[in-house]
Design a protein around this motif. Structure first.
Motif, PDB file in Angstrom:
ATOM      1  N   LEU A 172      -4.889   9.910  -1.932  1.00 57.61           N
ATOM      2  CA  LEU A 172      -5.210   8.690  -2.669  1.00 57.61           C
ATOM      3  C   LEU A 172      -4.599   7.520  -1.905  1.00 57.61           C
ATOM      4  N   GLN A 173      -5.452   6.754  -1.267  1.00 59.80           N
ATOM      5  CA  GLN A 173      -5.011   5.543  -0.574  1.00 59.80           C
ATOM      6  C   GLN A 173      -5.030   4.400  -1.579  1.00 59.80           C
ATOM      7  N   MET A 174      -3.885   3.794  -1.767  1.00 63.52           N
ATOM      8  CA  MET A 174      -3.747   2.740  -2.763  1.00 63.52           C
ATOM      9  C   MET A 174      -3.377   1.443  -2.057  1.00 63.52           C
ATOM     10  N   ASN A 175      -4.271   0.474  -2.140  1.00 63.64           N
ATOM     11  CA  ASN A 175      -4.045  -0.834  -1.522  1.00 63.64           C
ATOM     12  C   ASN A 175      -3.957  -1.914  -2.591  1.00 63.64           C
ATOM     13  N   SER A 176      -3.448  -3.057  -2.194  1.00 59.14           N
ATOM     14  CA  SER A 176      -3.340  -4.202  -3.122  1.00 59.14           C
ATOM     15  C   SER A 176      -2.708  -3.784  -4.442  1.00 59.14           C
ATOM     16  N   LEU A 177      -1.613  -3.068  -4.341  1.00 61.66           N
ATOM     17  CA  LEU A 177      -0.973  -2.534  -5.538  1.00 61.66           C
ATOM     18  C   LEU A 177      -0.458  -3.641  -6.444  1.00 61.66           C
ATOM     19  N   LYS A 178      -0.537  -3.359  -7.735  1.00 58.35           N
ATOM     20  CA  LYS A 178      -0.112  -4.294  -8.762  1.00 58.35           C
ATOM     21  C   LYS A 178       0.988  -3.643  -9.605  1.00 58.35           C
TER      22      LYS A 178
ATOM     23  N   ARG B   7      -1.955   9.501 -20.437  1.00 54.62           N
ATOM     24  CA  ARG B   7      -2.365   9.833 -19.081  1.00 54.62           C
ATOM     25  C   ARG B   7      -3.834   9.466 -18.898  1.00 54.62           C
ATOM     26  N   GLU B   8      -4.161   8.912 -17.741  1.00 47.16           N
ATOM     27  CA  GLU B   8      -5.547   8.529 -17.476  1.00 47.16           C
ATOM     28  C   GLU B   8      -5.981   9.042 -16.109  1.00 47.16           C
ATOM     29  N   LEU B   9      -7.265   9.330 -16.015  1.00 50.72           N
ATOM     30  CA  LEU B   9      -7.832   9.748 -14.734  1.00 50.72           C
ATOM     31  C   LEU B   9      -8.038   8.510 -13.878  1.00 50.72           C
ATOM     32  N   VAL B  10      -7.439   8.493 -12.717  1.00 47.88           N
ATOM     33  CA  VAL B  10      -7.534   7.353 -11.816  1.00 47.88           C
ATOM     34  C   VAL B  10      -8.741   7.505 -10.892  1.00 47.88           C
ATOM     35  N   ALA B  11      -8.872   8.679 -10.281  1.00 42.70           N
ATOM     36  CA  ALA B  11      -9.950   8.907  -9.329  1.00 42.70           C
ATOM     37  C   ALA B  11     -10.194  10.398  -9.212  1.00 42.70           C
ATOM     38  N   ALA B  12     -11.420  10.746  -8.879  1.00 42.50           N
ATOM     39  CA  ALA B  12     -11.774  12.154  -8.706  1.00 42.50           C
ATOM     40  C   ALA B  12     -12.811  12.276  -7.610  1.00 42.50           C
TER      41      ALA B  12
ATOM     42  N   SER C 211       0.830  -1.208   0.000  1.00 47.03           N
ATOM     43  CA  SER C 211       0.000   0.000   0.000  1.00 47.03           C
ATOM     44  C   SER C 211       0.864   1.257   0.000  1.00 47.03           C
ATOM     45  N   LEU C 212       0.312   2.302  -0.553  1.00 45.08           N
ATOM     46  CA  LEU C 212       0.892   3.630  -0.485  1.00 45.08           C
ATOM     47  C   LEU C 212      -0.242   4.633  -0.337  1.00 45.08           C
ATOM     48  N   ARG C 213       0.088   5.764   0.274  1.00 48.01           N
ATOM     49  CA  ARG C 213      -0.879   6.851   0.379  1.00 48.01           C
ATOM     50  C   ARG C 213      -0.250   8.106  -0.208  1.00 48.01           C
ATOM     51  N   LEU C 214      -0.883   8.623  -1.252  1.00 48.29           N
ATOM     52  CA  LEU C 214      -0.432   9.852  -1.875  1.00 48.29           C
ATOM     53  C   LEU C 214      -1.185  11.031  -1.272  1.00 48.29           C
ATOM     54  N   SER C 215      -0.488  12.140  -1.133  1.00 47.75           N
ATOM     55  CA  SER C 215      -1.093  13.374  -0.650  1.00 47.75           C
ATOM     56  C   SER C 215      -0.777  14.497  -1.616  1.00 47.75           C
TER      57      SER C 215
ATOM     58  N   VAL D 211      -8.999   0.292 -10.746  1.00 51.17           N
ATOM     59  CA  VAL D 211      -8.612   0.543  -9.360  1.00 51.17           C
ATOM     60  C   VAL D 211      -9.785   0.452  -8.394  1.00 51.17           C
ATOM     61  N   LYS D 212     -10.966   0.219  -8.895  1.00 45.00           N
ATOM     62  CA  LYS D 212     -12.135   0.128  -8.018  1.00 45.00           C
ATOM     63  C   LYS D 212     -11.953  -0.989  -6.998  1.00 45.00           C
ATOM     64  N   GLY D 213     -12.269  -0.663  -5.760  1.00 45.78           N
ATOM     65  CA  GLY D 213     -12.116  -1.629  -4.684  1.00 45.78           C
ATOM     66  C   GLY D 213     -10.726  -1.671  -4.084  1.00 45.78           C
ATOM     67  N   ARG D 214      -9.771  -1.014  -4.723  1.00 48.22           N
ATOM     68  CA  ARG D 214      -8.391  -0.999  -4.212  1.00 48.22           C
ATOM     69  C   ARG D 214      -7.939   0.403  -3.803  1.00 48.22           C
TER      70      ARG D 214
END
Length: 117
Positions: free
Chosen positions: A79-85, A44-49, A16-20, A62-65
Motif C-alpha cells: 500500500l503506497q500512501m502519498n499526501s498523508l493526512k 475498522r474500515e476497508l481502505v483498499a483491495a 509518504s509511507l509504503r506498507l508491505s 484515499v482515492k488518488g492518494r
C-alpha cells in the motif's frame, strides 16, 4: 499462516509511507488481498483491495492518494500512501480472502501509521 506487515511509522502531513505485507506460507485459492485500518474510537474500515486479476477498489477518502499492488508469486501486497493526512492515522491491517469465503479470513497483526500535522 501468518501475514506480516511492515512499513508503518510516524510521518509529517503531506509525506509518504509504503506498507508491505507478506505471507509466511502458501495460501491457496486467494481471491483478494486488502488493507483495512482502524483509528482510535472508530470502526475498522476497508481502505483498499486488489483481486487476483488485478482489479482494485478504494475507499473514497484515499482515492488518488493511495495505491494498492500485489506480487502474486510471493503472496505480498503493498500500500503506497502519498499526501498523508492526520486523519489517515490508524492501525493498518492487511488481510486475505480466499475463494469460498465471504469475508477476509487471514489477518496480519497490524502496523501503526501516525501522521503528524
Amino acid at each position: 499462516v501468518q501475514l506480516v506487515e511492515s512499513g508503518g511509522g510516524l510521518v509529517l502531513a503531506g509525506g509518504s509511507l509504503r506498507l508491505s505485507c507478506a505471507a509466511s506460507d502458501v495460501i491457496f485459492s486467494i481471491n483478494a488481498m486488502g488493507w483495512y485500518r482502524q483509528a482510535q474510537g472508530k470502526q475498522r474500515e476497508l481502505v483498499a483491495a486488489i483481486t487476483t486479476g488485478g482489479s482494485t477498489n478504494y475507499t473514497d477518502s484515499v482515492k488518488g492518494r493511495f495505491t494498492i499492488s500485489r506480487d502474486n508469486a510471493n503472496i505480498t501486497v503493498y500500500l503506497q500512501m502519498n499526501s498523508l493526512k492526520a486523519e489517515d492515522t490508524a492501525v493498518y491491517y492487511c488481510a486475505v480472502r480466499t475463494y469460498g469465503s465471504g469475508e477476509y479470513n487471514y489477518w496480519g497483526q497490524g502496523t501503526q501509521v501516525t501522521v503528524s500535522s
